[in-house]
Scaffold this motif. Sequence first.
Motif, PDB file in Angstrom:
ATOM      1  N   ALA A 296      15.148  16.546  14.245  1.00  0.00           N
ATOM      2  CA  ALA A 296      16.451  16.931  14.242  1.00  0.00           C
ATOM      3  C   ALA A 296      16.581  17.252  12.203  1.00  0.00           C
ATOM      4  O   ALA A 296      17.146  18.069  11.993  1.00  0.00           O
ATOM      5  CB  ALA A 296      17.488  16.724  14.870  1.00  0.00           C
ATOM      6  N   ARG A 297      16.193  15.806  11.996  1.00  0.00           N
ATOM      7  CA  ARG A 297      15.952  15.685  10.663  1.00  0.00           C
ATOM      8  C   ARG A 297      14.759  16.607   9.772  1.00  0.00           C
ATOM      9  O   ARG A 297      15.656  17.513   9.436  1.00  0.00           O
ATOM     10  CB  ARG A 297      15.700  14.240  10.205  1.00  0.00           C
ATOM     11  CG  ARG A 297      15.328  13.860   9.147  1.00  0.00           C
ATOM     12  CD  ARG A 297      14.196  13.122   8.851  1.00  0.00           C
ATOM     13  NE  ARG A 297      12.472  13.112   8.908  1.00  0.00           N
ATOM     14  CZ  ARG A 297      11.771  13.876   8.858  1.00  0.00           C
ATOM     15  NH1 ARG A 297      12.518  14.524   8.081  1.00  0.00           N
ATOM     16  NH2 ARG A 297      10.708  13.762   9.621  1.00  0.00           N
ATOM     17  N   ALA A 298      13.687  16.871  10.739  1.00  0.00           N
ATOM     18  CA  ALA A 298      12.853  17.967  10.392  1.00  0.00           C
ATOM     19  C   ALA A 298      13.184  18.884   9.818  1.00  0.00           C
ATOM     20  O   ALA A 298      13.605  20.450   8.860  1.00  0.00           O
ATOM     21  CB  ALA A 298      11.792  18.006  10.680  1.00  0.00           C
ATOM     22  N   CYS A 299      14.852  20.189  11.750  1.00  0.00           N
ATOM     23  CA  CYS A 299      15.128  21.001  11.132  1.00  0.00           C
ATOM     24  C   CYS A 299      15.816  21.246   9.816  1.00  0.00           C
ATOM     25  O   CYS A 299      15.837  22.132   9.460  1.00  0.00           O
ATOM     26  CB  CYS A 299      14.880  21.257  13.133  1.00  0.00           C
ATOM     27  SG  CYS A 299      14.311  21.672  14.050  1.00  0.00           S
TER      28      CYS A 299
ATOM     29  N   GLY B 146       8.658   9.520  11.679  1.00  0.00           N
ATOM     30  CA  GLY B 146       8.329  10.515  10.248  1.00  0.00           C
ATOM     31  C   GLY B 146       7.606  11.801  10.048  1.00  0.00           C
ATOM     32  O   GLY B 146       7.501  12.688   9.185  1.00  0.00           O
ATOM     33  N   ASP B 147       6.289  11.866  11.101  1.00  0.00           N
ATOM     34  CA  ASP B 147       5.296  13.207  11.163  1.00  0.00           C
ATOM     35  C   ASP B 147       5.631  14.223  11.476  1.00  0.00           C
ATOM     36  O   ASP B 147       5.694  15.342  11.712  1.00  0.00           O
ATOM     37  CB  ASP B 147       4.306  12.798  11.422  1.00  0.00           C
ATOM     38  CG  ASP B 147       3.941  11.943  10.623  1.00  0.00           C
ATOM     39  OD1 ASP B 147       4.218  11.453   9.863  1.00  0.00           O
ATOM     40  OD2 ASP B 147       2.912  10.920  11.765  1.00  0.00           O
TER      41      ASP B 147
ATOM     42  N   ALA C  12      21.071  19.939   4.652  1.00  0.00           N
ATOM     43  CA  ALA C  12      20.252  18.954   3.755  1.00  0.00           C
ATOM     44  C   ALA C  12      21.026  17.897   4.017  1.00  0.00           C
ATOM     45  O   ALA C  12      20.462  16.820   3.689  1.00  0.00           O
ATOM     46  CB  ALA C  12      19.449  19.443   2.090  1.00  0.00           C
ATOM     47  N   SER C  13      22.573  17.954   3.983  1.00  0.00           N
ATOM     48  CA  SER C  13      23.183  17.260   4.006  1.00  0.00           C
ATOM     49  C   SER C  13      22.972  16.420   5.248  1.00  0.00           C
ATOM     50  O   SER C  13      23.809  14.942   5.211  1.00  0.00           O
ATOM     51  CB  SER C  13      24.024  17.203   3.584  1.00  0.00           C
ATOM     52  OG  SER C  13      25.639  18.062   4.748  1.00  0.00           O
ATOM     53  N   ARG C  14      22.562  16.394   6.610  1.00  0.00           N
ATOM     54  CA  ARG C  14      22.843  16.048   7.604  1.00  0.00           C
ATOM     55  C   ARG C  14      21.635  15.135   7.400  1.00  0.00           C
ATOM     56  O   ARG C  14      21.234  14.169   8.274  1.00  0.00           O
ATOM     57  CB  ARG C  14      22.444  17.023   8.714  1.00  0.00           C
ATOM     58  CG  ARG C  14      23.516  17.630   8.820  1.00  0.00           C
ATOM     59  CD  ARG C  14      25.066  17.874   9.295  1.00  0.00           C
ATOM     60  NE  ARG C  14      24.970  16.719  10.670  1.00  0.00           N
ATOM     61  CZ  ARG C  14      25.827  15.775  11.257  1.00  0.00           C
ATOM     62  NH1 ARG C  14      26.205  15.077  10.451  1.00  0.00           N
ATOM     63  NH2 ARG C  14      25.467  16.211  12.172  1.00  0.00           N
ATOM     64  N   VAL C  15      20.367  15.660   6.774  1.00  0.00           N
ATOM     65  CA  VAL C  15      19.065  14.905   7.052  1.00  0.00           C
ATOM     66  C   VAL C  15      19.302  12.981   6.881  1.00  0.00           C
ATOM     67  O   VAL C  15      17.908  12.592   8.102  1.00  0.00           O
ATOM     68  CB  VAL C  15      18.096  15.160   5.940  1.00  0.00           C
ATOM     69  CG1 VAL C  15      17.051  14.729   5.827  1.00  0.00           C
ATOM     70  CG2 VAL C  15      17.607  16.621   5.449  1.00  0.00           C
TER      71      VAL C  15
ATOM     72  N   ALA D  39      19.102  22.704  14.618  1.00  0.00           N
ATOM     73  CA  ALA D  39      18.969  21.533  14.109  1.00  0.00           C
ATOM     74  C   ALA D  39      19.960  21.204  15.496  1.00  0.00           C
ATOM     75  O   ALA D  39      20.004  19.662  15.826  1.00  0.00           O
ATOM     76  CB  ALA D  39      19.916  21.301  12.809  1.00  0.00           C
ATOM     77  N   ARG D  40      20.904  21.579  15.943  1.00  0.00           N
ATOM     78  CA  ARG D  40      22.149  21.402  16.030  1.00  0.00           C
ATOM     79  C   ARG D  40      22.001  20.716  17.528  1.00  0.00           C
ATOM     80  O   ARG D  40      22.904  19.906  17.853  1.00  0.00           O
ATOM     81  CB  ARG D  40      23.445  21.711  16.131  1.00  0.00           C
ATOM     82  CG  ARG D  40      24.173  21.988  14.977  1.00  0.00           C
ATOM     83  CD  ARG D  40      25.424  23.685  14.948  1.00  0.00           C
ATOM     84  NE  ARG D  40      24.856  24.689  15.858  1.00  0.00           N
ATOM     85  CZ  ARG D  40      25.130  25.264  14.528  1.00  0.00           C
ATOM     86  NH1 ARG D  40      26.511  25.652  13.570  1.00  0.00           N
ATOM     87  NH2 ARG D  40      24.775  26.835  15.323  1.00  0.00           N
ATOM     88  N   ASP D  41      21.443  21.586  18.377  1.00  0.00           N
ATOM     89  CA  ASP D  41      21.349  21.278  19.739  1.00  0.00           C
ATOM     90  C   ASP D  41      19.850  19.835  19.848  1.00  0.00           C
ATOM     91  O   ASP D  41      20.070  19.708  20.821  1.00  0.00           O
ATOM     92  CB  ASP D  41      20.062  22.159  20.278  1.00  0.00           C
ATOM     93  CG  ASP D  41      21.143  23.952  20.035  1.00  0.00           C
ATOM     94  OD1 ASP D  41      22.548  23.605  20.579  1.00  0.00           O
ATOM     95  OD2 ASP D  41      20.712  24.859  20.631  1.00  0.00           O
ATOM     96  N   LEU D  42      18.692  19.522  19.134  1.00  0.00           N
ATOM     97  CA  LEU D  42      18.232  18.823  18.707  1.00  0.00           C
ATOM     98  C   LEU D  42      19.299  17.392  18.640  1.00  0.00           C
ATOM     99  O   LEU D  42      18.917  16.663  18.986  1.00  0.00           O
ATOM    100  CB  LEU D  42      17.068  18.991  17.373  1.00  0.00           C
ATOM    101  CG  LEU D  42      16.052  20.054  18.364  1.00  0.00           C
ATOM    102  CD1 LEU D  42      15.376  20.159  16.933  1.00  0.00           C
ATOM    103  CD2 LEU D  42      15.148  19.814  19.594  1.00  0.00           C
ATOM    104  N   GLU D  43      19.987  17.616  17.610  1.00  0.00           N
ATOM    105  CA  GLU D  43      21.125  16.425  17.622  1.00  0.00           C
ATOM    106  C   GLU D  43      21.477  16.361  18.898  1.00  0.00           C
ATOM    107  O   GLU D  43      22.103  15.021  18.767  1.00  0.00           O
ATOM    108  CB  GLU D  43      21.821  17.230  16.348  1.00  0.00           C
ATOM    109  CG  GLU D  43      22.989  15.515  15.373  1.00  0.00           C
ATOM    110  CD  GLU D  43      23.494  16.154  14.858  1.00  0.00           C
ATOM    111  OE1 GLU D  43      24.624  14.948  14.065  1.00  0.00           O
ATOM    112  OE2 GLU D  43      23.582  17.215  14.035  1.00  0.00           O
ATOM    113  N   TYR D  44      22.476  17.112  19.088  1.00  0.00           N
ATOM    114  CA  TYR D  44      22.966  16.900  20.290  1.00  0.00           C
ATOM    115  C   TYR D  44      22.107  16.248  21.837  1.00  0.00           C
ATOM    116  O   TYR D  44      22.677  15.392  22.045  1.00  0.00           O
ATOM    117  CB  TYR D  44      24.295  18.192  20.564  1.00  0.00           C
ATOM    118  CG  TYR D  44      24.314  18.012  22.019  1.00  0.00           C
ATOM    119  CD1 TYR D  44      25.759  17.778  21.696  1.00  0.00           C
ATOM    120  CD2 TYR D  44      24.466  18.621  23.785  1.00  0.00           C
ATOM    121  CE1 TYR D  44      26.726  17.288  23.055  1.00  0.00           C
ATOM    122  CE2 TYR D  44      25.208  18.390  24.474  1.00  0.00           C
ATOM    123  CZ  TYR D  44      26.265  18.007  24.478  1.00  0.00           C
ATOM    124  OH  TYR D  44      26.459  17.602  25.340  1.00  0.00           O
TER     125      TYR D  44
END
Length: 168
Positions: free
Chosen positions: A85-88, A44-45, A97-100, A54-59
């Motif tokens: 990815a959440r942070a990005c 969470g930090d 922001a809708s992906r958070v 963010a998409r690359d981190l999510e993948y």
Amino acid sequence: VSPVIAIAGVLGIGICGYLLMQDTMSSLPEPPVEDAPAIFADLGDATCPPGSEARDLEYSAHSRGDRYRYNLRDGVSAVTLYDQARACYAAAGGEGASRVPEMTAAAATLRDQIEADYAARRLRLHHAREVADWERVVIETTALLHVTEQRQEGEGESTPLRDVLVRA
């Protein structure tokens, strides 16, 4: 020699051997009982790494999460990647922001699964030590070291986490 005497002799020798082995096993010192270190103490930090999408981190998080059953290290990495990815997505704002909430939920689900597996492995390690199943002790200790690898400061160095697992 009568068969009854032969059977009684074999049973007597077996019982004596068993009792002698029990004495030896009970003389082993009990290891100190310690609380297991947390795997995800700083979840969470996370901040968005510079130059990361963010998409690359999510993948990457999805890929590593899928491999968790086969490579325990990947599961822990996946939780960290979901958090990044959440942070990005949060930093990007707008549609991102809708992906958070989705990243938060994915990280929490995988984290809960890993923590449950971590607790089960610690329990199996404890049981294996109790019944002197040294092969299982090695297997469970190795798995626990893999799961907690990212929480250890340096490879081969003595850390509180490594010390707890090695003593186990």
